[in-house]
Design an enzyme around this catalytic site. Structure first.
Site, PDB file in Angstrom:
ATOM      1  N   CYS A  86      -4.241  -3.459   0.878  1.00  0.00           N
ATOM      2  CA  CYS A  86      -4.956  -2.496   1.738  1.00  0.00           C
ATOM      3  C   CYS A  86      -4.152  -1.205   1.902  1.00  0.00           C
ATOM      4  O   CYS A  86      -4.711  -0.111   1.896  1.00  0.00           O
ATOM      5  CB  CYS A  86      -5.174  -3.066   3.143  1.00  0.00           C
ATOM      6  SG  CYS A  86      -5.649  -4.771   3.188  1.00  0.00           S
ATOM      7  N   ASP A  87      -2.846  -1.326   2.091  1.00  0.00           N
ATOM      8  CA  ASP A  87      -2.061  -0.181   2.561  1.00  0.00           C
ATOM      9  C   ASP A  87      -1.040   0.368   1.560  1.00  0.00           C
ATOM     10  O   ASP A  87      -0.447   1.420   1.804  1.00  0.00           O
ATOM     11  CB  ASP A  87      -1.318  -0.563   3.855  1.00  0.00           C
ATOM     12  CG  ASP A  87      -2.304  -0.934   4.952  1.00  0.00           C
ATOM     13  OD1 ASP A  87      -3.408  -0.376   4.959  1.00  0.00           O
ATOM     14  OD2 ASP A  87      -1.970  -1.790   5.788  1.00  0.00           O
TER      15      ASP A  87
ATOM     16  N   CYS B  92      -0.746  -6.273   4.681  1.00  0.00           N
ATOM     17  CA  CYS B  92      -1.603  -6.312   3.497  1.00  0.00           C
ATOM     18  C   CYS B  92      -1.225  -5.212   2.507  1.00  0.00           C
ATOM     19  O   CYS B  92      -1.559  -4.036   2.727  1.00  0.00           O
ATOM     20  CB  CYS B  92      -3.065  -6.165   3.928  1.00  0.00           C
ATOM     21  SG  CYS B  92      -4.205  -6.123   2.538  1.00  0.00           S
TER      22      CYS B  92
END
Ligand code: NAP
Length: 310
Positions: free
Chosen positions: A140-141, A137
């Site tokens: 997200c990261d 992701c």
């Protein structure tokens, strides 16, 4: 035991749309949201191809769309439960049993929209290094990879879209693809080829992800020449497709050999009174717009099914 007319399993675009329609039909649906309200779009940075939501400078983000959908379904009387389904019993017909971690429901009808999850490469090092350089992701990261060197594995829309997003943070993004042409659509391809931070390694697969305590390199094999090499990297983002979240439905609904729930053109499953929509039953289109359409169809059939029974 809670008695419901409609239980919607999952809260992605298909589930929230099914909830919207059944709520507006006064069926007071309950949505079991699963571990991520909004499903995969809540992890999507920008959504440019969902009609009606357009801003050339700042395309809507997945979480923004989810927020609007949540407000919309709750406004019309759907109840969202932040819980996960652990077990269902469809064997005796309607009413069905749906069990979650915290509750048991008796449901006259069920709409299954549990979606799909990212596929794993299945190579040594991958599991161990999740959260320590291996990610599925970008949204997200990506932030953790500012000025770092990363690789993206895959050649589809997800891989290219995420690679473009990751250039906001990383110093370089190298796309490793097993063939010599991308599967991704033309617009994304054009953007990727024009982006100075993006380069490609073609005809190549990842054999191993190496690093302790965090990712430091990947071991590669060129599928054409057989040549093996090490490639230094701080992160490995993997976008190689998805698998349906249908484990909890095994033995309950008919599925194909990949675990996708089989539906007919009316979104009916193999069990009378159980409908399915979105990526749990669609391995082909997998768009927000198609999931919304399938969620609509499933809800309309559910409404009809209930009215014919009364
Ligand atoms: P996908 O289209 O199935 O692409 C998966 C990619 O991963 C392919 O390039 C495939 O290679 C590669 N791959 C598969 N297994 C692999 C393995 N074991 N090792 C190495 N590479 C592997 O999946 P996706 O990109 O997640 O897209 C899924 C669906 O969502 C598609 O219908 C897509 O159009 C849609 N989507 C749309 C958008 C958008 O419209 N903006 C954004 C994201 C996703 P091959 O090409 O050789 O098969």
């Amino acid at each position: 035991m809670e008695k419901e007319k409609v239980v919607v399993i999952g809260s992605g675009p298909a589930g929230l749309t099914a909830a919207l329609y059944t709520a507006r039909a006064d069926l007071k649906p309950v949505v079991i949201a699963g571990n991520q309200l909004g499903g995969q779009i809540s992890l999507t940075s920008e959504i440019e191809n969902y009609p009606g939501f357009f801003n050339a400078e700042h395309p809507p983000t997945g979480p923004e769309l989810v927020d609007i959908m949540q407000k919309q379904v709750e406004h019309f009387g759907a109840r969202i439960e932040f819980d996960e389904v652990t077990e269902v019993d469809f064997s005796k017909g309607s009413p069905f049993t749906v069990k979650t971690y915290g509750q048991e429901y008796e449901a006259e009808t069920v709409i299954v929209t549990a979606g799909a999850s990212p596929r794993r490469l299945g190579v040594p090092g991958e599991e161990e290094l999740i959260g320590r350089g291996v990610s599925y992701c970008g949204t997200c990261d990506g932030f953790f990879f500012r000025d770092k060197k990363i690789v993206v594995v895959g050649g589809g829309d997800s891989a290219i879209e995420e690679a473009l997003f990751l250039t906001k943070f990383a110093s370089s993004v190298t796309i490793i693809h097993r063939r010599d042409e991308l599967r991704a659509g033309a617009t994304l391809q054009r953007r990727a080829f024009a982006n100075e931070k993006i380069s490609f390694i073609w005809n190549t697969v990842v054999d191993e992800i190496v690093g302790d305590p965090t990712v430091s390199s990947v071991k590669l094999t060129n599928r054409k020449t057989g040549e093996q090499s090490d490639f230094a990297t701080d992160g490995v983002f993997i976008f190689i497709g998805h698998f349906p979240n249908s484990k909890f439905l095994e033995g309950q609904l008919a599925m194909d050999e990949h675990g996708y729930v089989i539906t007919d053109e009316l979104m009916r499953t193999s069990v009378d009174g159980v409908f399915a929509a979105g990526e749990i039953q669609d391995s082909v289109y997998r768009q927000v717009a198609t999931s919304v359409g399938q969620g609509t169809a499933a809800a309309l059939r559910t409404e009809k099914w209930l009215s014919e029974r009364e």
